[in-house]
Design a protein around this motif. Structure first.
Motif, PDB file in Angstrom:
ATOM      1  N   SER A  72      -5.158 -43.792  -1.488  1.00 33.16           N
ATOM      2  CA  SER A  72      -5.646 -44.552  -2.635  1.00 33.16           C
ATOM      3  C   SER A  72      -5.356 -46.039  -2.527  1.00 33.16           C
ATOM      4  CB  SER A  72      -5.008 -44.016  -3.922  1.00 33.16           C
ATOM      5  OG  SER A  72      -5.362 -42.668  -4.144  1.00 33.16           O
ATOM      6  N   LEU A  73      -4.708 -46.467  -1.434  1.00 33.50           N
ATOM      7  CA  LEU A  73      -4.267 -47.850  -1.324  1.00 33.50           C
ATOM      8  C   LEU A  73      -5.215 -48.680  -0.472  1.00 33.50           C
ATOM      9  CD1 LEU A  73      -0.437 -47.299  -0.827  1.00 33.50           C
ATOM     10  CD2 LEU A  73      -1.694 -47.691  -2.945  1.00 33.50           C
ATOM     11  N   ALA A  74      -5.342 -49.958  -0.852  1.00 30.84           N
ATOM     12  CA  ALA A  74      -6.179 -50.888  -0.110  1.00 30.84           C
ATOM     13  C   ALA A  74      -5.491 -51.295   1.184  1.00 30.84           C
ATOM     14  CB  ALA A  74      -6.461 -52.129  -0.957  1.00 30.84           C
ATOM     15  N   ALA A  75      -6.292 -51.737   2.149  1.00 30.51           N
ATOM     16  CA  ALA A  75      -5.740 -52.151   3.441  1.00 30.51           C
ATOM     17  C   ALA A  75      -4.805 -53.342   3.298  1.00 30.51           C
ATOM     18  CB  ALA A  75      -6.878 -52.484   4.405  1.00 30.51           C
ATOM     19  N   ASP A  76      -5.033 -54.183   2.270  1.00 33.40           N
ATOM     20  CA  ASP A  76      -4.180 -55.354   2.066  1.00 33.40           C
ATOM     21  C   ASP A  76      -3.203 -55.141   0.905  1.00 33.40           C
ATOM     22  OD1 ASP A  76      -6.104 -55.314   0.108  1.00 33.40           O
ATOM     23  OD2 ASP A  76      -6.517 -57.473   0.183  1.00 33.40           O
TER      24      ASP A  76
ATOM     25  N   LEU B  45     -12.946 -46.208 -11.227  1.00 31.65           N
ATOM     26  CA  LEU B  45     -11.525 -46.361 -11.519  1.00 31.65           C
ATOM     27  C   LEU B  45     -10.900 -45.042 -11.950  1.00 31.65           C
ATOM     28  CD1 LEU B  45     -11.555 -49.777 -13.415  1.00 31.65           C
ATOM     29  CD2 LEU B  45     -10.458 -49.320 -11.208  1.00 31.65           C
ATOM     30  N   GLU B  46     -11.678 -44.219 -12.659  1.00 35.63           N
ATOM     31  CA  GLU B  46     -11.149 -42.928 -13.087  1.00 35.63           C
ATOM     32  C   GLU B  46     -10.867 -42.025 -11.887  1.00 35.63           C
ATOM     33  OE1 GLU B  46     -10.297 -42.189 -16.235  1.00 35.63           O
ATOM     34  OE2 GLU B  46     -10.876 -44.246 -16.710  1.00 35.63           O
ATOM     35  N   THR B  47     -11.752 -42.069 -10.897  1.00 33.98           N
ATOM     36  CA  THR B  47     -11.524 -41.280  -9.678  1.00 33.98           C
ATOM     37  C   THR B  47     -10.267 -41.753  -8.966  1.00 33.98           C
ATOM     38  OG1 THR B  47     -13.912 -40.960  -9.418  1.00 33.98           O
ATOM     39  CG2 THR B  47     -12.525 -40.572  -7.481  1.00 33.98           C
ATOM     40  N   LEU B  48     -10.096 -43.076  -8.865  1.00 36.27           N
ATOM     41  CA  LEU B  48      -8.903 -43.622  -8.222  1.00 36.27           C
ATOM     42  C   LEU B  48      -7.639 -43.130  -8.904  1.00 36.27           C
ATOM     43  CD1 LEU B  48      -7.351 -45.602  -6.380  1.00 36.27           C
ATOM     44  CD2 LEU B  48      -7.807 -47.393  -8.086  1.00 36.27           C
ATOM     45  N   PHE B  49      -7.592 -43.200 -10.208  1.00 37.56           N
ATOM     46  CA  PHE B  49      -6.372 -42.822 -10.910  1.00 37.56           C
ATOM     47  C   PHE B  49      -6.154 -41.311 -10.919  1.00 37.56           C
ATOM     48  CE2 PHE B  49      -5.948 -47.136 -11.702  1.00 37.56           C
ATOM     49  CZ  PHE B  49      -4.782 -47.412 -12.403  1.00 37.56           C
ATOM     50  N   ARG B  50      -7.222 -40.532 -10.871  1.00 38.44           N
ATOM     51  CA  ARG B  50      -7.046 -39.073 -10.728  1.00 38.44           C
ATOM     52  C   ARG B  50      -6.440 -38.748  -9.370  1.00 38.44           C
ATOM     53  NH1 ARG B  50     -12.037 -38.647 -13.531  1.00 38.44           N
ATOM     54  NH2 ARG B  50     -13.169 -38.549 -11.563  1.00 38.44           N
ATOM     55  N   ASN B  51      -6.904 -39.420  -8.333  1.00 40.19           N
ATOM     56  CA  ASN B  51      -6.338 -39.192  -6.998  1.00 40.19           C
ATOM     57  C   ASN B  51      -4.868 -39.588  -6.945  1.00 40.19           C
ATOM     58  OD1 ASN B  51      -8.792 -38.272  -6.025  1.00 40.19           O
ATOM     59  ND2 ASN B  51      -9.383 -40.235  -5.125  1.00 40.19           N
ATOM     60  N   MET B  52      -4.530 -40.700  -7.585  1.00 40.88           N
ATOM     61  CA  MET B  52      -3.132 -41.117  -7.612  1.00 40.88           C
ATOM     62  C   MET B  52      -2.290 -40.144  -8.422  1.00 40.88           C
ATOM     63  SD  MET B  52      -3.653 -45.274  -7.937  1.00 40.88           S
ATOM     64  CE  MET B  52      -1.937 -45.686  -7.696  1.00 40.88           C
ATOM     65  N   SER B  53      -2.848 -39.586  -9.487  1.00 37.50           N
ATOM     66  CA  SER B  53      -2.126 -38.579 -10.271  1.00 37.50           C
ATOM     67  C   SER B  53      -1.816 -37.348  -9.441  1.00 37.50           C
ATOM     68  CB  SER B  53      -2.942 -38.175 -11.502  1.00 37.50           C
ATOM     69  OG  SER B  53      -2.944 -39.190 -12.480  1.00 37.50           O
TER      70      SER B  53
ATOM     71  N   PHE C  15      -6.214 -49.019  -4.939  1.00 43.69           N
ATOM     72  CA  PHE C  15      -5.111 -49.707  -5.594  1.00 43.69           C
ATOM     73  C   PHE C  15      -4.559 -50.763  -4.653  1.00 43.69           C
ATOM     74  CE2 PHE C  15      -0.562 -49.853  -6.937  1.00 43.69           C
ATOM     75  CZ  PHE C  15      -0.766 -50.294  -8.235  1.00 43.69           C
ATOM     76  N   VAL C  16      -4.454 -52.006  -5.134  1.00 44.93           N
ATOM     77  CA  VAL C  16      -4.027 -53.102  -4.274  1.00 44.93           C
ATOM     78  C   VAL C  16      -2.580 -53.503  -4.517  1.00 44.93           C
ATOM     79  CG1 VAL C  16      -4.690 -55.038  -5.765  1.00 44.93           C
ATOM     80  CG2 VAL C  16      -4.892 -55.274  -3.279  1.00 44.93           C
TER      81      VAL C  16
END
Length: 644
Positions: free
Chosen positions: A269-273, A242-250, A361-362
């Motif tokens: 960073s976004l999910a297919a759905d 989750l930390e990697t996901l939010f760093r990428n979004m930052s 991120f969904v």
């Protein structure tokens, strides 16, 4: 996801009974006191030479923007306003005075402001977490003999989660190793629980699961009900990603081009759905549409004029995880920290999914964006010789009026696990409302009807269930603490609420409630702000000619912590919605502020000396409950009466 206005801030918490609390924590923190070491219960305060303390302040993620206060056994402040690092760590605090020492840390957990406490007996390690705070709250009114039982009961109820985190059954919450944001060990345990505290004749703690099921309820004195179970699929869930996901979004928030970049922008960073509901419109569906919508939002800000570029994502606070889907989906907080350090909530009801070995991120946590939260309000008249307070508490359920949806039933569980109907929501009139409206007993009151065949709706988008004073309202609240902090929402295609209405093959949704109102007797003890005498006087004397401008300087104190004030506004009439001309002044409140100057622009109606005026301070407590404090002046109304 519904995008929200900014929220943040609060003040330090009141000090809790120290010697009793230290007795409780002696079972889970090191002590140099012989009595505590021998297990006799009461720890005898003793003078010590200066020594140092270090530790971590964490809520699963590091507590953001936190400051620390330490007080000795005599109430002498050892340190105050100590800045905690971005990683949640502090160090090198010289302990002076008498043991035990109480630690109070205040900062952001996701977007919600919170204050947590802990107690240490000696130098070394002193962590501050929701679990140290929970033990301390229980011990504050517990006998020394029963305090150890409370601590043991808490660990027993968390046994499955302790094992999942690789921690021993007797793990020490105060001195144990804690790496905030690692999502492993003690930090994983904090991710796995939601902790609430309250008063109902005695102090209680309720712990909700994030990675499984069950409910744990503990009262001071040793009473314990329930336990938490781990979902079998939870052990394989690598929360550190989750930390990697939010760093990428930052990284995508550096600017418009960074956000829209094809390979490194927000879309990756976004999910297919992914899907995203913004306001009352149809949701954006798919990563392309969601990325574009979010980039446009960040580029304009929540007021349409203040771009958010240069902000960073706050390390997410974990919500409930759903393992019933093809890929696990977990609720996550979604907040930004501006370059100036202001923390803003930009939405609610969001989630992330672990799919293909990666967190993405969904957006909307559920395909039906149902929102549930607690609301509390206090009206205080400030222009007379005596204070006049009136309280209101409510639950708000927002169910989108999807095409073909005619009814929704909201239910909760009681302590025995049985379903109890909270209320029904139906369409009001023949138009196209944004949301379903509360099904009430009659057209002129806000009393809920729990019979789908008897009742009516009052107005469009009527989402609040007002909880009555006393036993009837308290019964609803106690069910949340003893039976679990979620509601079950069943959707129906007919007004009789009998034919299931399905969305993506589901007609039943489990929805977590943001906060829970207190029992009626505890309403006055919530962290309501108090106006300074000068502000109360200025509100009483406020006059403003028609179409004139002016300002009101407002300042306040908080007798207890745990409330983040986010907005303020001034009204010249009681009916004062967001678009009403009676709302003559609005100002957001920055984190850490205890005052604000509100610019005023009056309508054509003069505000006269004996007229009505109201100053409102609104925000959220640590659990996400909305608290609104209205300060009223109405010199034309007899003293001792409420302002209308």
């Amino acid at each position: 996801m519904t995008l929200n206005r900014r929220t943040s801030r609060a003040m330090p918490v009141a000090r809790i009974a120290l010697v009793m609390a230290a007795s409780a924590l002696s079972a889970c923190s090191s002590s140099t006191d012989p009595a505590a070491s021998a297990g006799t219960g009461a720890a005898t305060p003793a003078s010590v030479e200066a020594s140092t303390l270090a530790g971590t302040v964490a809520v699963g993620a590091p507590m953001s923007g936190a400051t620390l206060k330490i007080v000795d056994a005599d109430g002498v402040v050892v340190v105050s306003g100590l800045a905690v690092g971005a990683d949640g760590r502090y160090a090198g605090v010289a302990l002076t005075g008498k043991a035990p020492w109480t630690l109070e840390a205040c900062g952001h957990a996701g977007s919600d402001w919170t204050c947590l406490s802990s107690v240490v007996q000696s130098a070394g390690t002193g962590n501050v977490t929701p679990l140290t705070d929970a033990v301390l709250r229980l011990a504050g009114s517990a006998s020394a003999a029963g305090a150890g039982t409370v601590s043991d009961a808490m660990r027993a109820g968390l046994a499955a989660l302790l094992a999942d985190a690789g921690l021993p059954a007797d793990f020490d919450f105060v001195t144990g190793a804690l790496d905030a944001g690692s999502r492993g060990g003690y930090d994983r345990l904090l991710d796995a629980v939601g902790v609430s505290v309250g008063e109902d004749g005695k102090s209680f703690v309720q712990i909700s699961p994030r990675l499984g099921s069950g409910n744990l309820y503990l009262e001071s004195g040793g009473t314990a009900m329930g336990a938490l179970a781990l979902d079998p699929k939870a052990a394989a869930l690598p929360l550190a990603g989750l930390e990697t996901l939010f760093r990428n979004m930052s990284a995508s928030l550096a600017g418009a081009s960074a956000c829209a970049a094809e390979s490194t922008g927000l879309r990756r960073s976004l999910a297919a759905d992914a899907r995203l509901t913004m306001g009352s419109g149809a949701p954006m569906v798919g990563p392309d549409a969601v990325a574009q919508a979010l980039c446009e939002y960040f580029g304009s800000g929540d007021d349409g004029q203040s771009p958010m570029w240069g902000s960073t994502m706050v390390s997410p606070k974990l919500g409930r995880c759903d393992f019933s889907r093809a890929a696990p989906v977990c609720g996550v907080s979604f907040a930004l920290r501006s370059p100036e350090g202001e923390v803003s909530a930009v939405g609610a009801g969001m989630g992330a999914t672990y799919t293909g070995g990666t967190w993405r991120f969904v957006g909307d946590l559920d395909v039906v964006a149902i929102r549930a939260e607690a609301k509390m309000q206090r009206d205080r008249r400030v222009d007379g010789p005596a204070v006049v307070d009136q309280y209101t508490r409510a639950l708000a359920f927002e169910v989108p009026a999807l095409d073909g949806l005619a009814c929704a039933k909201v239910s909760q569980r009681d302590a025995a696990g049985a379903a109890v109907t909270v209320g029904f929501y139906k369409r009001h009139g023949s138009g196209t409302p944004d949301r379903l409206s509360l099904w009430t007993q009659d057209s002129f009151s806000n009393l809920r009807s729990v019979d789908a065949a008897v009742g009516t709706t009052r107005s469009t988008d009527d989402s609040w269930i007002a909880l009555p004073e006393g036993a009837e309202g308290d019964a609803v609240i106690r069910n949340f603490y003893r039976g679990g902090r979620t509601v079950q929402v069943d959707l129906y295609a007919d007004a009789a609420c009998t034919a299931a209405f399905q969305v993506d093959g589901r007609s039943r949704f489990e929805v977590e409630v943001a906060g829970v109102p207190p029992v009626w007797s505890a309403m006055p003890s919530l962290p309501w702000p108090d106006l300074t005498p000068a502000t109360a006087s200025a509100l009483k004397d406020l006059v403003l000619a028609g179409s004139a401008t002016g300002s009101l300087a407002a300042a306040w104190t908080l007798p207890r912590g745990g409330l983040g004030i986010a907005e303020s506004y001034v009204c010249s009439e009681r009916a004062c919605g967001g678009d009403s001309p009676a709302r003559i002044g609005v100002r957001t409140v920055r984190p850490g502020a205890a005052s604000v100057t509100i610019p005023l622009v009056n309508s054509s109606t003069p505000l006269v000396a004996d007229g009505f005026r109201m100053l409102t301070l609104g925000g959220r407590n640590a659990e996400g409950s909305g608290l609104q404090s209205n300060f009223l002046a109405c010199p034309g109304v007899a003293p001792g009466q409420g302002c209308q």
